[in-house]
Write a protein that holds these residues in place. Structure first.
Motif, mmCIF file in Angstrom:
data_model
loop_
_atom_site.group_PDB
_atom_site.id
_atom_site.type_symbol
_atom_site.label_atom_id
_atom_site.label_comp_id
_atom_site.label_asym_id
_atom_site.label_seq_id
_atom_site.Cartn_x
_atom_site.Cartn_y
_atom_site.Cartn_z
ATOM 1 N N SER A 1 35.236 -31.856 -11.340
ATOM 2 C CA SER A 1 35.361 -30.709 -10.439
ATOM 3 C C SER A 1 35.634 -31.137 -9.000
ATOM 4 N N GLY A 2 35.487 -32.425 -8.725
ATOM 5 C CA GLY A 2 35.750 -32.930 -7.390
ATOM 6 C C GLY A 2 34.604 -32.705 -6.423
ATOM 7 N N GLY A 3 33.466 -32.302 -6.888
ATOM 8 C CA GLY A 3 32.321 -32.083 -6.004
ATOM 9 C C GLY A 3 31.089 -31.763 -6.810
ATOM 10 N N MET A 4 30.070 -31.300 -6.111
ATOM 11 C CA MET A 4 28.801 -30.965 -6.751
ATOM 12 C C MET A 4 28.845 -29.539 -7.256
ATOM 13 N N SER A 5 29.012 -29.365 -8.565
ATOM 14 C CA SER A 5 28.947 -28.015 -9.131
ATOM 15 C C SER A 5 27.497 -27.732 -9.502
ATOM 16 N N GLU A 6 27.094 -26.483 -9.350
ATOM 17 C CA GLU A 6 25.699 -26.112 -9.582
ATOM 18 C C GLU A 6 25.257 -26.371 -11.025
ATOM 19 N N PRO A 7 26.031 -25.997 -12.046
ATOM 20 C CA PRO A 7 25.576 -26.274 -13.421
ATOM 21 C C PRO A 7 25.426 -27.774 -13.698
ATOM 22 N N ALA A 8 26.337 -28.577 -13.178
ATOM 23 C CA ALA A 8 26.257 -30.010 -13.401
ATOM 24 C C ALA A 8 25.051 -30.605 -12.681
ATOM 25 N N LEU A 9 24.784 -30.106 -11.490
ATOM 26 C CA LEU A 9 23.642 -30.604 -10.721
ATOM 27 C C LEU A 9 22.324 -30.237 -11.406
ATOM 28 N N ILE A 10 22.244 -29.015 -11.916
ATOM 29 C CA ILE A 10 21.027 -28.579 -12.624
ATOM 30 C C ILE A 10 20.830 -29.406 -13.891
ATOM 31 N N ALA A 11 21.899 -29.620 -14.651
ATOM 32 C CA ALA A 11 21.804 -30.421 -15.875
ATOM 33 C C ALA A 11 21.371 -31.845 -15.554
ATOM 34 N N TYR A 12 21.922 -32.405 -14.514
ATOM 35 C CA TYR A 12 21.579 -33.775 -14.125
ATOM 36 C C TYR A 12 20.106 -33.860 -13.731
ATOM 37 N N ALA A 13 19.646 -32.877 -12.946
ATOM 38 C CA ALA A 13 18.243 -32.879 -12.507
ATOM 39 C C ALA A 13 17.290 -32.722 -13.695
ATOM 40 N N MET A 14 17.631 -31.837 -14.630
ATOM 41 C CA MET A 14 16.777 -31.646 -15.804
ATOM 42 C C MET A 14 16.745 -32.900 -16.674
ATOM 43 N N ALA A 15 17.887 -33.574 -16.777
ATOM 44 C CA ALA A 15 17.930 -34.807 -17.558
ATOM 45 C C ALA A 15 17.068 -35.886 -16.914
ATOM 46 N N LEU A 16 17.078 -35.956 -15.591
ATOM 47 C CA LEU A 16 16.229 -36.933 -14.905
ATOM 48 C C LEU A 16 14.752 -36.642 -15.122
ATOM 49 N N VAL A 17 14.392 -35.366 -15.018
ATOM 50 C CA VAL A 17 12.988 -34.985 -15.216
ATOM 51 C C VAL A 17 12.543 -35.328 -16.638
ATOM 52 N N SER A 18 13.376 -35.030 -17.628
ATOM 53 C CA SER A 18 12.994 -35.337 -19.010
ATOM 54 C C SER A 18 12.913 -36.843 -19.239
ATOM 55 N N SER A 19 13.763 -37.615 -18.571
ATOM 56 C CA SER A 19 13.691 -39.062 -18.743
ATOM 57 C C SER A 19 12.438 -39.648 -18.101
ATOM 58 N N PHE A 20 11.885 -38.961 -17.094
ATOM 59 C CA PHE A 20 10.618 -39.400 -16.511
ATOM 60 C C PHE A 20 9.431 -38.937 -17.362
ATOM 61 N N ALA A 21 9.553 -37.745 -17.960
ATOM 62 C CA ALA A 21 8.438 -37.162 -18.707
ATOM 63 C C ALA A 21 8.248 -37.794 -20.083
ATOM 64 N N ALA A 22 9.323 -38.237 -20.723
ATOM 65 C CA ALA A 22 9.216 -38.766 -22.091
ATOM 66 C C ALA A 22 8.286 -39.974 -22.201
ATOM 67 N N PRO A 23 8.415 -40.985 -21.346
ATOM 68 C CA PRO A 23 7.483 -42.118 -21.462
ATOM 69 C C PRO A 23 6.038 -41.743 -21.157
ATOM 70 N N ILE A 24 5.861 -40.792 -20.238
ATOM 71 C CA ILE A 24 4.505 -40.355 -19.911
ATOM 72 C C ILE A 24 3.878 -39.662 -21.114
ATOM 73 N N ALA A 25 4.635 -38.756 -21.763
ATOM 74 C CA ALA A 25 4.126 -38.046 -22.941
ATOM 75 C C ALA A 25 3.823 -39.010 -24.079
ATOM 76 N N ALA A 26 4.717 -39.962 -24.310
ATOM 77 C CA ALA A 26 4.490 -40.938 -25.383
ATOM 78 C C ALA A 26 3.281 -41.815 -25.069
ATOM 79 N N GLY A 27 3.115 -42.197 -23.826
ATOM 80 C CA GLY A 27 1.959 -43.000 -23.431
ATOM 81 C C GLY A 27 0.646 -42.256 -23.596
ATOM 82 N N LEU A 28 0.635 -40.974 -23.233
ATOM 83 C CA LEU A 28 -0.575 -40.174 -23.409
ATOM 84 C C LEU A 28 -0.909 -39.996 -24.883
ATOM 85 N N ALA A 29 0.119 -39.797 -25.699
ATOM 86 C CA ALA A 29 -0.124 -39.659 -27.136
ATOM 87 C C ALA A 29 -0.696 -40.949 -27.709
ATOM 88 N N ALA A 30 -0.134 -42.076 -27.342
ATOM 89 C CA ALA A 30 -0.626 -43.362 -27.841
ATOM 90 C C ALA A 30 -2.050 -43.636 -27.361
#
Length: 126
Positions: free
Chosen positions: A84-113
């Protein structure tokens, strides 16, 4: 009906059941300080630890799957931003959600273990 069963067979079944469940007394010659662990308790502990190991394995699989999806979403969002040649809102939201999930997954797995480890450590062994 029980009279049809030989008394020796009934005694053998009762004796083996008592030993398997830990109700039988220690044999003569066994030191008084030794304790007898029931086979039923050992089997229960074995099954509980096996289930705990499977749950830790499932937590690791969950973490791996979430991180794989997160990486894919980050790549797709980055491709959308570049296309798109810039920061589109849907792409930015998807990127932010992906970052949050990548931070949350190891924490959730660690708590479960951690909770599984505590459950196994406090499982009664006798």
């Amino acid at each position: 009906m029980t009279d049809a069963v030989n008394s020796q067979i009934k005694d053998a079944v009762q004796t083996s059941t008592n030993w398997a469940l830990g109700f039988a007394t220690l044999d003569d010659g066994t030191p008084a300080s030794s304790t007898r662990v029931s086979a039923g308790g050992v089997i229960a502990y074995d099954k509980a630890t096996q289930a705990a190991a499977l749950s830790v394995q499932d937590a690791a699989d969950y973490q791996r799957n979430v991180l794989s999806i997160s990486t894919t979403v980050q790549g797709k969002a980055m491709a959308m931003m570049l296309a798109s040649g810039g920061m589109s809102e849907p792409a930015l939201i998807a990127y932010a959600m992906a970052l949050v999930s990548s931070f949350a997954a190891p924490i959730a797995a660690g708590l479960a273990a951690e909770s599984v480890t505590k459950a196994v450590q406090t499982f009664p062994r006798n």
